[in-house]
Design a protein around this motif. Structure first.
Motif, PDB file in Angstrom:
ATOM      1  N   THR A  36      11.249 -13.275  23.099  1.00 34.07           N
ATOM      2  CA  THR A  36      12.096 -12.771  22.007  1.00 34.07           C
ATOM      3  C   THR A  36      11.643 -13.331  20.660  1.00 34.07           C
ATOM      4  O   THR A  36      12.134 -12.912  19.624  1.00 34.07           O
ATOM      5  CB  THR A  36      13.574 -13.179  22.228  1.00 34.07           C
ATOM      6  OG1 THR A  36      13.617 -14.603  22.353  1.00 34.07           O
ATOM      7  CG2 THR A  36      14.172 -12.536  23.460  1.00 34.07           C
ATOM      8  N   LEU A  58       5.773 -15.119  18.022  1.00 35.61           N
ATOM      9  CA  LEU A  58       4.517 -15.116  18.774  1.00 35.61           C
ATOM     10  C   LEU A  58       4.726 -14.502  20.163  1.00 35.61           C
ATOM     11  O   LEU A  58       3.915 -13.697  20.631  1.00 35.61           O
ATOM     12  CB  LEU A  58       3.965 -16.546  18.909  1.00 35.61           C
ATOM     13  CG  LEU A  58       2.639 -16.628  19.657  1.00 35.61           C
ATOM     14  CD1 LEU A  58       1.514 -15.935  18.877  1.00 35.61           C
ATOM     15  CD2 LEU A  58       2.257 -18.074  19.949  1.00 35.61           C
ATOM     16  N   ARG A 116      17.304 -15.345  27.698  1.00 36.43           N
ATOM     17  CA  ARG A 116      18.527 -16.104  27.957  1.00 36.43           C
ATOM     18  C   ARG A 116      19.732 -15.175  27.927  1.00 36.43           C
ATOM     19  O   ARG A 116      19.701 -14.141  27.247  1.00 36.43           O
ATOM     20  CB  ARG A 116      18.684 -17.183  26.886  1.00 36.43           C
ATOM     21  CG  ARG A 116      17.578 -18.202  26.949  1.00 36.43           C
ATOM     22  CD  ARG A 116      17.870 -19.395  26.100  1.00 36.43           C
ATOM     23  NE  ARG A 116      17.689 -19.151  24.680  1.00 36.43           N
ATOM     24  CZ  ARG A 116      18.066 -20.006  23.741  1.00 36.43           C
ATOM     25  NH1 ARG A 116      18.666 -21.130  24.073  1.00 36.43           N
ATOM     26  NH2 ARG A 116      17.857 -19.743  22.474  1.00 36.43           N
ATOM     27  N   SER A 142       3.541 -24.074  25.171  1.00 40.70           N
ATOM     28  CA  SER A 142       3.679 -23.546  23.818  1.00 40.70           C
ATOM     29  C   SER A 142       3.100 -24.551  22.831  1.00 40.70           C
ATOM     30  O   SER A 142       3.830 -25.287  22.175  1.00 40.70           O
ATOM     31  CB  SER A 142       5.150 -23.259  23.504  1.00 40.70           C
ATOM     32  OG  SER A 142       5.248 -22.532  22.306  1.00 40.70           O
ATOM     33  N   ARG A 178       4.257 -32.234  21.310  1.00 45.78           N
ATOM     34  CA  ARG A 178       3.264 -31.572  22.170  1.00 45.78           C
ATOM     35  C   ARG A 178       2.537 -32.598  23.038  1.00 45.78           C
ATOM     36  O   ARG A 178       2.252 -32.359  24.207  1.00 45.78           O
ATOM     37  CB  ARG A 178       2.249 -30.812  21.315  1.00 45.78           C
ATOM     38  CG  ARG A 178       2.792 -29.469  20.880  1.00 45.78           C
ATOM     39  CD  ARG A 178       2.011 -28.901  19.729  1.00 45.78           C
ATOM     40  NE  ARG A 178       2.443 -27.545  19.419  1.00 45.78           N
ATOM     41  CZ  ARG A 178       3.614 -27.238  18.877  1.00 45.78           C
ATOM     42  NH1 ARG A 178       4.483 -28.177  18.598  1.00 45.78           N
ATOM     43  NH2 ARG A 178       3.940 -25.976  18.638  1.00 45.78           N
TER      44      ARG A 178
HETATM   45  N1  LIG Z   1       0.015 -23.071  14.328  1.00 43.98           N
HETATM   46  C1  LIG Z   1       0.953 -22.655  13.503  1.00 43.98           C
HETATM   47  O1  LIG Z   1       0.749 -22.542  12.275  1.00 43.98           O
HETATM   48  C2  LIG Z   1       2.300 -22.250  14.034  1.00 43.98           C
HETATM   49  C3  LIG Z   1       3.250 -21.707  13.173  1.00 43.98           C
HETATM   50  C4  LIG Z   1       4.482 -21.311  13.701  1.00 43.98           C
HETATM   51  C5  LIG Z   1       4.739 -21.495  15.063  1.00 43.98           C
HETATM   52  N2  LIG Z   1       3.793 -22.054  15.851  1.00 43.98           N
HETATM   53  C6  LIG Z   1       4.052 -22.287  17.290  1.00 43.98           C
HETATM   54  O2  LIG Z   1       4.074 -21.062  18.007  1.00 43.98           O
HETATM   55  C7  LIG Z   1       5.005 -21.158  19.090  1.00 43.98           C
HETATM   56  C8  LIG Z   1       6.018 -20.027  19.003  1.00 43.98           C
HETATM   57  O3  LIG Z   1       6.641 -20.090  17.736  1.00 43.98           O
HETATM   58  P1  LIG Z   1       7.428 -18.832  17.110  1.00 43.98           P
HETATM   59  O4  LIG Z   1       7.359 -18.989  15.642  1.00 43.98           O
HETATM   60  O5  LIG Z   1       6.990 -17.572  17.764  1.00 43.98           O
HETATM   61  O6  LIG Z   1       8.901 -19.187  17.576  1.00 43.98           O
HETATM   62  P2  LIG Z   1      10.241 -18.334  17.392  1.00 43.98           P
HETATM   63  O7  LIG Z   1      10.006 -17.028  16.736  1.00 43.98           O
HETATM   64  O8  LIG Z   1      11.218 -19.266  16.750  1.00 43.98           O
HETATM   65  O9  LIG Z   1      10.646 -18.026  18.910  1.00 43.98           O
HETATM   66  C9  LIG Z   1      11.086 -19.064  19.703  1.00 43.98           C
HETATM   67  C10 LIG Z   1      11.390 -18.617  21.094  1.00 43.98           C
HETATM   68  O10 LIG Z   1      11.908 -19.748  21.739  1.00 43.98           O
HETATM   69  C11 LIG Z   1      13.138 -19.406  22.361  1.00 43.98           C
HETATM   70  N3  LIG Z   1      14.061 -20.529  22.361  1.00 43.98           N
HETATM   71  C12 LIG Z   1      14.515 -21.222  21.311  1.00 43.98           C
HETATM   72  N4  LIG Z   1      15.366 -22.184  21.749  1.00 43.98           N
HETATM   73  C13 LIG Z   1      15.425 -22.066  23.090  1.00 43.98           C
HETATM   74  C14 LIG Z   1      16.109 -22.751  24.109  1.00 43.98           C
HETATM   75  N5  LIG Z   1      16.934 -23.748  23.833  1.00 43.98           N
HETATM   76  N6  LIG Z   1      15.940 -22.353  25.383  1.00 43.98           N
HETATM   77  C15 LIG Z   1      15.133 -21.331  25.680  1.00 43.98           C
HETATM   78  N7  LIG Z   1      14.464 -20.620  24.727  1.00 43.98           N
HETATM   79  C16 LIG Z   1      14.607 -21.000  23.482  1.00 43.98           C
HETATM   80  C17 LIG Z   1      13.685 -18.292  21.519  1.00 43.98           C
HETATM   81  O11 LIG Z   1      14.574 -17.577  22.352  1.00 43.98           O
HETATM   82  P3  LIG Z   1      15.950 -16.984  21.806  1.00 43.98           P
HETATM   83  O12 LIG Z   1      15.552 -15.795  21.005  1.00 43.98           O
HETATM   84  O13 LIG Z   1      16.684 -16.676  23.016  1.00 43.98           O
HETATM   85  O14 LIG Z   1      16.567 -18.084  20.961  1.00 43.98           O
HETATM   86  C18 LIG Z   1      12.443 -17.514  21.164  1.00 43.98           C
HETATM   87  O15 LIG Z   1      12.100 -16.628  22.198  1.00 43.98           O
HETATM   88  C19 LIG Z   1       5.621 -22.557  18.985  1.00 43.98           C
HETATM   89  O16 LIG Z   1       4.887 -23.450  19.761  1.00 43.98           O
HETATM   90  C20 LIG Z   1       5.417 -22.884  17.513  1.00 43.98           C
HETATM   91  O17 LIG Z   1       5.428 -24.250  17.205  1.00 43.98           O
HETATM   92  C21 LIG Z   1       2.580 -22.422  15.389  1.00 43.98           C
END
Ligand SMILES: NC(=O)c1ccc[n+]([C@@H]2O[C@H](COP(=O)([O-])OP(=O)(O)OC[C@H]3O[C@@H](n4cnc5c(N)ncnc54)[C@H](OP(=O)(O)O)[C@@H]3O)[C@@H](O)[C@H]2O)c1
Length: 299
Positions: free
Chosen positions: A13, A16, A36, A108, A128
């Motif tokens: 959801t 990424l 969830r 992740s 991490r």
């Molecule tokens: N390298 C970079 O520059 C960079 C930048 C941004 C992110 N990232 C990394 O990329 C990865 C994904 O990030 P994103 O930005 O795609 O994240 P995101 O849009 O915030 O999505 C997070 C996901 O985690 C789920 N989640 C959150 N809390 C949860 C919980 N308590 N239990 C189960 N699921 C939960 C959410 O589900 P719900 O929708 O159900 O809440 C959602 O599916 C992470 O490792 C992040 O650190 C890297």
């Protein structure tokens, strides 16, 4: 659909995760997206449209989580959060994958090279590292995909490309190479890794390897007007600014507060998190999104 054993995707959801779902669907790979309870109908429908079998799971229900992982060839995590999510919930997912006999897990991580950076320097990378210790002790094969920074950082709020001031702001050296990869490129690559039975512990990718000086010349060309370099200071000064920012920022559960972005920038600008020996071509040549591609549309 390809593959007898589906892939399980957690965090579909998210930003990424949604892109990984699309990339798996495009490849006709069978996959389950764990959501969830309370996930909106629209979000479920969008995952189904991408090709997912949507499975509602409570992460606190170990049996349910284990059955959601049963028969899978690989569990891909795209969860995002602080310790309660990255160690707590992702840890439960790992336990479920192990209990279900899944042989591979992609944590992740999606970051710069935290195997080379210093513990204590970057809060999110410390988390991490904690998960790395946990997964490396588990009877499952892990592959972390390391991709530097998401390339949208170049056009977002990060103070690197200052369009109005016609400057590239940098810390340390103007010639330090920095890694940027677009989210879609990361997702596409992860879809390949998820199907790769012989994937190693780490895979490093970078769509755009570029220094501040090279960014200035790209922007000069794109804008038709000179972009200069602006050295904010050395890495020592950046560390001092980070300490002040941490001290004055109220405690919160934000995953990416300003000081965390600065910690990330420090690991990039110092070269400590630089990705070496890239695995970009592991699945054959592909067209990566370059810094010019990212910067061009609104230049
Ligand atoms: N390298 C970079 O520059 C960079 C930048 C941004 C992110 N990232 C990394 O990329 C990865 C994904 O990030 P994103 O930005 O795609 O994240 P995101 O849009 O915030 O999505 C997070 C996901 O985690 C789920 N989640 C959150 N809390 C949860 C919980 N308590 N239990 C189960 N699921 C939960 C959410 O589900 P719900 O929708 O159900 O809440 C959602 O599916 C992470 O490792 C992040 O650190 C890297």
């Amino acid at each position: 659909m390809k593959g007898n054993n589906p892939i399980v995707l957690a965090g579909g959801t998210g930003d990424l995760g949604g892109r990984i779902a699309t990339a798996l669907g495009r490849r006709q790979v069978a996959f389950r997206a764990l959501v969830r309870p309370g996930t909106s109908t629209a979000m479920r429908a969008s995952l189904e449209t991408a090709g997912a079998a949507v499975v509602e799971t409570d992460y606190d229900d170990a049996d349910a989580l284990r059955s959601a992982c049963a028969g899978a060839s690989c569990v891909v995590s795209a969860l995002n959060g602080l310790q309660p999510v990255m160690i707590g919930m992702q840890g439960k997912l790992l336990d479920a994958a192990v209990a279900a006999g899944v042989s591979r897990f992609i944590p992740s991580d999606y970051s710069l090279d935290f195997t080379k950076t210093r513990p204590g320097d970057n809060r999110n990378l410390d988390v991490r590292r904690m998960f790395m210790a946990r997964i490396d002790a588990a009877p499952i094969r892990a592959t972390s995909v390391l991709n530097g920074a998401f390339a949208n950082l170049l056009t977002g709020q990060a103070p690197i490309v200052l369009r109005k001031r016609r400057r590239i702001l940098y810390w340390g050296s103007a010639d330090q190479q920095l890694d940027f990869t677009s989210k879609d490129d990361v997702a596409d690559y992860v879809a390949e890794v998820a199907q790769d039975e012989s994937a190693p512990r780490f895979l490093r990718i970078s769509g755009a390897v570029v220094s501040p000086r090279q960014l200035a010349s790209i922007m000069t060309e794109l804008a038709g007007e000179r972009f200069g370099l602006w050295r904010a200071g050395g890495i020592g000064l950046l560390s001092m600014v980070i300490r002040v920012a941490c001290a004055v920022t109220p405690r919160s559960d934000a995953v990416f507060p300003v000081w965390q972005g600065m910690q990330y920038l420090r690991d990039m600008s110092s070269g400590r998190g630089k990705l070496e020996s890239l695995d970009n071509d592991r699945y054959g040549p592909r067209t990566w999104t370059t810094a010019r591609d990212i910067l061009a549309p609104s230049a």
